[in-house]
Design an enzyme around this catalytic site. Structure first.
Site, mmCIF file in Angstrom:
data_model
loop_
_atom_site.group_PDB
_atom_site.id
_atom_site.type_symbol
_atom_site.label_atom_id
_atom_site.label_comp_id
_atom_site.label_asym_id
_atom_site.label_seq_id
_atom_site.Cartn_x
_atom_site.Cartn_y
_atom_site.Cartn_z
ATOM 1 N N SER A 113 -20.695 30.202 -13.254
ATOM 2 C CA SER A 113 -20.331 29.047 -14.062
ATOM 3 C C SER A 113 -21.567 28.383 -14.637
ATOM 4 O O SER A 113 -22.649 28.426 -14.054
ATOM 5 C CB SER A 113 -19.559 28.029 -13.219
ATOM 6 O OG SER A 113 -20.456 27.399 -12.327
ATOM 7 N N LYS A 114 -21.355 27.793 -15.782
ATOM 8 C CA LYS A 114 -22.450 27.103 -16.481
ATOM 9 C C LYS A 114 -23.025 26.016 -15.573
ATOM 10 O O LYS A 114 -24.228 25.834 -15.489
ATOM 11 C CB LYS A 114 -21.882 26.523 -17.772
ATOM 12 C CG LYS A 114 -22.783 25.580 -18.519
ATOM 13 C CD LYS A 114 -23.554 26.289 -19.613
ATOM 14 C CE LYS A 114 -24.684 25.479 -20.173
ATOM 15 N NZ LYS A 114 -24.298 24.355 -20.976
ATOM 16 N N ARG A 115 -22.101 25.312 -14.876
ATOM 17 C CA ARG A 115 -22.542 24.195 -14.036
ATOM 18 C C ARG A 115 -23.516 24.678 -12.960
ATOM 19 O O ARG A 115 -24.541 24.092 -12.723
ATOM 20 C CB ARG A 115 -21.325 23.506 -13.402
ATOM 21 C CG ARG A 115 -21.660 22.114 -12.885
ATOM 22 C CD ARG A 115 -20.422 21.368 -12.448
ATOM 23 N NE ARG A 115 -19.365 21.369 -13.428
ATOM 24 C CZ ARG A 115 -18.069 21.519 -13.154
ATOM 25 N NH1 ARG A 115 -17.680 21.701 -11.927
ATOM 26 N NH2 ARG A 115 -17.165 21.481 -14.091
ATOM 27 N N GLY B 11 -26.285 27.599 -15.002
ATOM 28 C CA GLY B 11 -26.990 27.223 -16.236
ATOM 29 C C GLY B 11 -26.908 28.294 -17.310
ATOM 30 O O GLY B 11 -25.898 28.985 -17.434
ATOM 31 N N HIS C 69 -24.975 33.008 -20.009
ATOM 32 C CA HIS C 69 -24.779 33.277 -21.435
ATOM 33 C C HIS C 69 -25.512 34.540 -21.892
ATOM 34 O O HIS C 69 -26.665 34.755 -21.533
ATOM 35 C CB HIS C 69 -25.282 32.095 -22.274
ATOM 36 C CG HIS C 69 -24.502 30.852 -22.028
ATOM 37 N ND1 HIS C 69 -25.066 29.598 -22.012
ATOM 38 C CD2 HIS C 69 -23.182 30.671 -21.795
ATOM 39 C CE1 HIS C 69 -24.128 28.705 -21.758
ATOM 40 N NE2 HIS C 69 -22.986 29.328 -21.620
#
Ligand code: GLU
Length: 485
Positions: A256-258, A261, A265
Site C-alpha cells: 500500500s502507498k501508505r 510509499g 508505483h
C-alpha cells in the site's frame, strides 16, 4: 466456454500512479488476450471527481506502454465501443438505472448523509456490522412527495434480496459462494449528484464492451457478487470471472502507498533504472507458473503459454531482492545498444563528447554486470568523466608508498615508450604486470596504486579495460596527478 473471441480489459481509476498490483493485473489480462488472439481494452474508471487527475491518467498510460502492455482498444486508441472514460457515459448509466427502477429492481432513496451516518453509529454502538437497513425500499407515494418537497435529492439504490447465495465458478479461485446478507444491504448505484457508482458502471461497461472475461484482483470478490446481481437483473450474460491473488510484502502486509510509499508505483522502478523486461518477467512469475518451469522469459514467450489455471490461489509476495535478481539478469542480457540508449538519461550530467560512441559502449559493457539498477551507472562511470579523480583520503596512503610511486612512474614511462597497447585490454593489463615484475610487486601492491590513480578506488571493473578506455592522454595525466599528491 463458447467460442467467442476473448475480450478482456484493465479499468484503472486515475486516482494515483500506476500501482504494481494494477500493472500485474494488466499484464495477466494482456497475456490472456495474446494467448487467445483476443482483444485487450484499456478504459478509465474516473468517476471519483475529487481524486481523479489527468496526470495520473498520463502516468498509467505511460507506465503500461513502458511495460509493453499495448492495448488494441480503448483510451488513446479508440475502438468500436466508446467512450472509454466513465465520466463521458453519465447519461448512459442513468438510462440503464432508470430501467432498473422501472423493473422494480432499484428505487429512489431519499436518505440523507446525516441519517446514514446516524444509522452507522447506531450499528457501531450495537456491535453490528455497518449496512444499509433498506428503509427506503417501500416508501409510500406521500412519503416520497414529502421528501421531494423538503428538497431532498435522491440516489438510486439497487435491491439486494436476502437471503440468497451468489455463486460462480472463478477461473482462478474455483467455486465461490457469497451470502447476499454480507453485501451491506441495498446498494447505491447512482449517487444523488447523478454519478454512477463503480459496481454499477463497471457492469454496464463490461456489457457495452462485450467483455468475455473479467480478470482482476481478489479484493473485488465481494464486488463481483454485487455485480452478478446487477447482471441478472438486467438479463445480461455473465462474463467469466478470474480473481488473481493480492500482493503482499515480506511481512505479509498488503502493498500500500501508505506503508510502502513510492515503491508501490511502477514509475518508481522506471526512474530507478529497472528494465521493463525485468518488471514484466518478475510480475508474471509472481503468481503464475510457467508450464515448463522457466523462470526467465519475455512478454512474447509468456504470451505463448499463459493460462489462468496456472495462476496461484494464494497471495503473492513482493520481494525486491528477487526483482533485483531479474533486473541484473536483463542488464547483463539485453542488447548493449539498448542498455546504452536507456543509460543516457542517467549520464546526462557528464560531458559525453569527451569519448567516442565506441568508447561509451565499451564503458557500459564493462560495468553492466555489476549493476542492479541502471541508475547506478552514473556512480559506476563517474571516474571516466571526472576532470580530477575523486579519492577517499585513506586511499592516498596507497599511492604514497615507495613501491607504488615506482609503478606509477614506470607506467607513465611505458606509455611514452609506446609499450602499452591501448585498445587491447589484456595487453594493457600485461604492461602493468611487466612493471610489477621489475619491482617484485604483484596483487594489491601492484594493482591498487594503479586503480586508485586512475579511478579513485581499489575496486572496480577490469584494470586493462579501464586503461584502454581512458587512453594514453588521460592515463598519463592521472598518473602525473597521483605522483604529485
Ligand atoms: N477501478 C478498479 C480498480 O482499479 C477496477 C476494477 C475492475 O477491474 O473491475 O481496482
Amino acid at each position: 466456454m463458447s467460442t467467442q473471441q476473448v475480450r478482456v480489459r484493465i479499468a484503472p481509476s486515475p486516482t494515483g500512479h500506476l500501482h504494481v498490483g494494477t500493472a500485474r493485473t494488466a499484464l495477466y489480462n494482456y497475456l490472456y488476450a495474446r494467448r487467445h488472439n483476443g482483444t485487450f481494452v484499456l478504459r478509465l474508471e474516473d468517476t471519483d471527481e475529487e481524486r481523479s487527475r489527468e496526470e495520473y491518467t498520463k502516468d498509467i498510460v505511460d507506465g503500461l506502454r513502458w511495460l509493453g502492455l499495448d492495448w488494441e482498444e480503448g483510451l488513446e486508441v479508440g475502438g468500436p465501443y466508446p467512450p472509454y472514460r466513465q465520466t463521458e457515459k453519465i447519461d448512459h448509466y442513468n438510462n440503464i438505472a432508470s430501467k432498473l427502477i422501472s423493473s422494480q429492481d432499484a428505487y429512489l432513496c431519499f436518505a440523507t448523509a446525516e441519517e446514514l451516518a446516524a444509522l452507522k453509529e447506531e450499528q457501531r454502538a450495537a456491535g453490528a456490522a455497518p449496512r444499509y437497513d433498506n428503509r427506503g425500499r417501500d416508501l409510500t407515494e406521500n412519503q416520497r412527495k414529502d421528501y421531494e418537497k423538503e428538497g431532498r435529492i435522491p440516489s438510486i439504490r439497487f435491491k439486494v434480496e436476502e437471503p440468497q447465495v451468489v455463486s460462480w465458478h472463478d477461473a482462478v479461485k474455483g467455486e465461490i459462494a457469497i451470502d447476499s446478507s454480507d453485501l451491506g444491504g441495498d446498494m447505491v448505484i447512482v449517487k444523488s449528484n447523478g454519478v454512477a457508482i463503480y459496481n454499477f458502471a463497471v457492469v454496464v461497461d463490461d456489457v457495452d464492451m462485450h467483455m468475455t472475461h473479467v480478470i482482476r484482483g481478489e479484493d473485488h470478490i465481494h464486488n463481483t457478487a454485487k455485480q452478478i446481481l446487477i447482471y441478472k437483473a438486467l438479463g445480461y450474460d455473465l462474463p467469466l470471472f478470474a480473481h488473481v491473488p493480492l500482493i503482499f510484502d515480506l511481512e505479509r502486509q498488503k502493498l500500500s502507498k501508505r506503508k510502502h510509499g513510492e515503491t508501490v508505483h511502477i514509475d518508481y522502478y522506471r526512474k530507478e533504472g529497472y528494465m521493463p523486461e525485468a518488471i514484466v518477467n518478475y510480475l508474471a512469475q509472481m503468481s503464475w507458473t510457467h508450464p515448463q518451469g522457466k523462470e526467465i522469459y519475455s512478454l512474447a514467450e509468456a504470451a505463448e503459454v499463459f493460462d489462468l489455471d496456472k495462476v496461484s490461489k494464494s497471495p503473492a509476495v513482493f520481494d525486491v531482492a528477487k526483482l533485483n535478481w531479474f533486473n541484473s539478469h536483463y542488464l547483463r542480457d539485453l542488447p548493449l545498444d539498448l542498455i546504452v540508449e536507456r543509460a543516457m538519461p542517467y549520464l546526462a550530467d557528464f560531458d559525453l563528447s569527451k569519448y567516442s560512441k565506441d568508447e561509451i559502449n565499451k564503458m557500459v559493457a564493462l560495468i553492466r554486470e555489476s549493476l542492479t539498477t541502471l541508475s547506478q551507472i552514473k556512480g559506476a562511470l563517474a571516474f571516466f568523466f571526472d576532470e580530477h579523480v575523486q579519492m577517499q583520503p585513506e586511499l592516498k596512503e596507497i599511492i604514497e608508498k615507495e613501491g607504488s610511486r615506482k609503478v606509477l612512474a614506470d607506467l607513465s614511462k611505458s606509455i611514452d615508450e609506446q609499450s602499452v597497447p591501448f585498445g587491447d585490454n589484456q595487453g594493457s593489463k600485461k604492461a602493468v604486470d611487466a612493471i610489477g615484475k621489475t619491482h617484485g610487486l604483484k596483487g594489491k601492491d601492484l594493482y591498487w596504486p594503479v586503480r586508485v590513480a586512475l579511478s579513485g578506488s581499489t575496486a572496480g571493473p577490469d584494470l586493462g579495460a579501464i586503461i584502454s578506455i581512458l587512453g594514453p592522454e588521460r592515463v598519463k595525466q592521472r598518473l602525473a596527478t597521483a605522483l604529485t599528491t
